[in-house]
Design a protein around this motif. Structure first.
Motif, PDB file in Angstrom:
ATOM      1  N   GLU A 183     -26.122 -31.031  21.527  1.00 23.53           N
ATOM      2  CA  GLU A 183     -24.761 -30.729  21.090  1.00 23.53           C
ATOM      3  C   GLU A 183     -24.053 -29.733  21.997  1.00 23.53           C
ATOM      4  O   GLU A 183     -22.861 -29.845  22.248  1.00 23.53           O
ATOM      5  CB  GLU A 183     -24.771 -30.177  19.653  1.00 23.53           C
ATOM      6  N   GLN A 184     -24.784 -28.717  22.463  1.00 22.55           N
ATOM      7  CA  GLN A 184     -24.151 -27.670  23.259  1.00 22.55           C
ATOM      8  C   GLN A 184     -24.469 -27.791  24.749  1.00 22.55           C
ATOM      9  O   GLN A 184     -24.021 -26.970  25.544  1.00 22.55           O
ATOM     10  CB  GLN A 184     -24.567 -26.292  22.724  1.00 22.55           C
ATOM     11  N   GLY A 185     -25.236 -28.814  25.104  1.00 20.32           N
ATOM     12  CA  GLY A 185     -25.556 -29.019  26.522  1.00 20.32           C
ATOM     13  C   GLY A 185     -26.393 -27.917  27.127  1.00 20.32           C
ATOM     14  O   GLY A 185     -26.393 -27.720  28.348  1.00 20.32           O
ATOM     15  N   LEU A 186     -27.132 -27.196  26.277  1.00 17.19           N
ATOM     16  CA  LEU A 186     -27.938 -26.071  26.765  1.00 17.19           C
ATOM     17  C   LEU A 186     -29.169 -26.560  27.507  1.00 17.19           C
ATOM     18  O   LEU A 186     -29.878 -27.449  27.036  1.00 17.19           O
ATOM     19  CB  LEU A 186     -28.397 -25.218  25.590  1.00 17.19           C
ATOM     20  N   THR A 187     -29.432 -25.970  28.652  1.00 13.90           N
ATOM     21  CA  THR A 187     -30.671 -26.218  29.387  1.00 13.90           C
ATOM     22  C   THR A 187     -31.749 -25.342  28.759  1.00 13.90           C
ATOM     23  O   THR A 187     -31.515 -24.165  28.482  1.00 13.90           O
ATOM     24  CB  THR A 187     -30.482 -25.855  30.873  1.00 13.90           C
ATOM     25  N   ILE A 188     -32.937 -25.911  28.540  1.00 12.34           N
ATOM     26  CA  ILE A 188     -33.988 -25.179  27.823  1.00 12.34           C
ATOM     27  C   ILE A 188     -35.307 -25.231  28.588  1.00 12.34           C
ATOM     28  O   ILE A 188     -35.739 -26.300  29.024  1.00 12.34           O
ATOM     29  CB  ILE A 188     -34.179 -25.753  26.398  1.00 12.34           C
ATOM     30  N   LEU A 189     -35.917 -24.060  28.761  1.00 10.58           N
ATOM     31  CA  LEU A 189     -37.272 -23.947  29.284  1.00 10.58           C
ATOM     32  C   LEU A 189     -38.141 -23.460  28.128  1.00 10.58           C
ATOM     33  O   LEU A 189     -37.932 -22.365  27.593  1.00 10.58           O
ATOM     34  CB  LEU A 189     -37.345 -22.974  30.460  1.00 10.58           C
ATOM     35  N   LEU A 190     -39.098 -24.290  27.740  1.00  7.34           N
ATOM     36  CA  LEU A 190     -39.889 -24.064  26.540  1.00  7.34           C
ATOM     37  C   LEU A 190     -41.339 -23.749  26.892  1.00  7.34           C
ATOM     38  O   LEU A 190     -42.013 -24.544  27.543  1.00  7.34           O
ATOM     39  CB  LEU A 190     -39.817 -25.329  25.668  1.00  7.34           C
ATOM     40  N   VAL A 191     -41.799 -22.582  26.473  1.00  5.75           N
ATOM     41  CA  VAL A 191     -43.218 -22.232  26.572  1.00  5.75           C
ATOM     42  C   VAL A 191     -43.818 -22.425  25.186  1.00  5.75           C
ATOM     43  O   VAL A 191     -43.299 -21.897  24.203  1.00  5.75           O
ATOM     44  CB  VAL A 191     -43.391 -20.770  27.049  1.00  5.75           C
ATOM     45  N   GLU A 200     -43.467 -33.736  23.356  1.00  7.69           N
ATOM     46  CA  GLU A 200     -42.688 -34.693  22.576  1.00  7.69           C
ATOM     47  C   GLU A 200     -41.188 -34.466  22.745  1.00  7.69           C
ATOM     48  O   GLU A 200     -40.411 -35.414  22.835  1.00  7.69           O
ATOM     49  CB  GLU A 200     -43.063 -34.552  21.096  1.00  7.69           C
ATOM     50  N   VAL A 201     -40.769 -33.180  22.774  1.00  9.43           N
ATOM     51  CA  VAL A 201     -39.329 -32.876  22.808  1.00  9.43           C
ATOM     52  C   VAL A 201     -38.784 -32.688  24.226  1.00  9.43           C
ATOM     53  O   VAL A 201     -37.569 -32.677  24.420  1.00  9.43           O
ATOM     54  CB  VAL A 201     -38.993 -31.621  21.968  1.00  9.43           C
ATOM     55  N   SER A 202     -39.663 -32.546  25.212  1.00  9.68           N
ATOM     56  CA  SER A 202     -39.217 -32.281  26.583  1.00  9.68           C
ATOM     57  C   SER A 202     -39.193 -33.559  27.419  1.00  9.68           C
ATOM     58  O   SER A 202     -39.768 -34.578  27.038  1.00  9.68           O
ATOM     59  CB  SER A 202     -40.141 -31.253  27.247  1.00  9.68           C
ATOM     60  N   THR A 203     -38.512 -33.474  28.559  1.00  7.75           N
ATOM     61  CA  THR A 203     -38.469 -34.616  29.484  1.00  7.75           C
ATOM     62  C   THR A 203     -39.440 -34.437  30.644  1.00  7.75           C
ATOM     63  O   THR A 203     -39.881 -35.414  31.248  1.00  7.75           O
ATOM     64  CB  THR A 203     -37.050 -34.804  30.055  1.00  7.75           C
ATOM     65  N   TYR A 204     -39.782 -33.190  30.942  1.00  2.00           N
ATOM     66  CA  TYR A 204     -40.646 -32.899  32.095  1.00  2.00           C
ATOM     67  C   TYR A 204     -41.507 -31.704  31.733  1.00  2.00           C
ATOM     68  O   TYR A 204     -41.091 -30.836  30.954  1.00  2.00           O
ATOM     69  CB  TYR A 204     -39.789 -32.592  33.328  1.00  2.00           C
ATOM     70  N   GLY A 205     -42.707 -31.654  32.284  1.00  2.60           N
ATOM     71  CA  GLY A 205     -43.610 -30.568  31.941  1.00  2.60           C
ATOM     72  C   GLY A 205     -44.426 -30.063  33.114  1.00  2.60           C
ATOM     73  O   GLY A 205     -44.646 -30.780  34.105  1.00  2.60           O
TER      74      GLY A 205
END
Length: 235
Positions: A183-191, A200-205
């Motif tokens: 919705e907000q176009g936020l880029t996310i880096l998830l640890v 499951e929720v990411s496109t690249y790891g």
């Protein structure tokens, strides 16, 4: 949007990161998985300016921020939600959200974004005048993410959002992370230690092991990788 090249970080004589390199494209969700002590949190702390690298380049939005103070980094829209939530326990939910907006001057935007956060996490609206220290772990995690949203981020770093949280609330929080990204176009880096959920929720790891990138690739490929399955997915 973010390029990290040959990042080294030491705590005194102890080397925590040994030449980490990674990329995060605009609008994506990229995950960093690995065991305890692999260097995941240190990577985020280096990116947000909380620890200074001994070597390497951190290029955010075309600018090298490797030695930039943390307050200047967050003012550029790179926001870090730390492990353990770190909410202000004695302040109310609404006051915690206001603290997230300390760099923002537009009162109308702050009010609208606060309403957006309450829409994302209705539990926070129900508890807006309650002290943050009295919330459950999952509610505090919602608040930590909501507080970050009030800083007007363009790039959000989340450190272990599922840690110590009931499974039902984990599901809600991860649904909202995906919603924020879309919705907000936020880029996310998830640890995240829950590798299954993260992939499951990411496109690249990226798989981090003892301060080094061991593997990288599209999340679906990493999920299907026997090495990753055995070490992180409980296969």
């Amino acid at each position: 949007m973010l390029e990290v090249e040959n990042l080294h970080v030491s705590y005194g004589a102890i080397k925590a990161l040994h030449g980490v390199s990674l990329k995060v494209p605009p609008g994506s969700i990229v995950t960093l998985i690995g065991a305890n002590g692999a260097g995941k949190s240190t990577t985020l702390r280096a990116l947000s300016g909380l620890v200074k690298p001994t070597e390497g380049v951190i290029r955010y939005d075309g600018h090298d921020i490797a030695r930039m103070p943390a307050n200047r980094i967050v003012s550029r829209g790179l926001c870090h939600v730390p492990e353990g939530r770190m909410v202000f326990a004695n302040l109310t939910v609404r006051e915690n959200l206001k603290m997230g907006a300390y760099l923002q001057k537009d009162r109308k935007w702050i009010a609208e974004q606060t309403d957006y956060v309450f829409g994302l996490f209705p539990r926070l609206k129900e508890r807006e005048n309650q002290a943050a220290g009295t919330l459950s772990g999952g509610e505090q995690q919602m608040l930590a993410i909501g507080r970050a949203m009030l800083s007007k981020p363009r790039f959000l770093m989340l450190d272990e959002p599922s840690l110590g949280i009931a499974p039902l609330l984990v599901k809600t929080i991860f649904e909202r992370i995906v919603e924020i990204n879309r919705e907000q176009g936020l880029t996310i880096l998830l640890v995240e230690q829950n590798a299954n959920l993260a992939l499951e929720v990411s496109t690249y790891g990226y798989v981090l092991e003892t301060g080094r990138i061991l593997l990288e690739g599209p999340s679906a490929e990493l999920k299907a990788n026997p090495q990753v399955q055995e070490a992180y997915l409980g296969a």
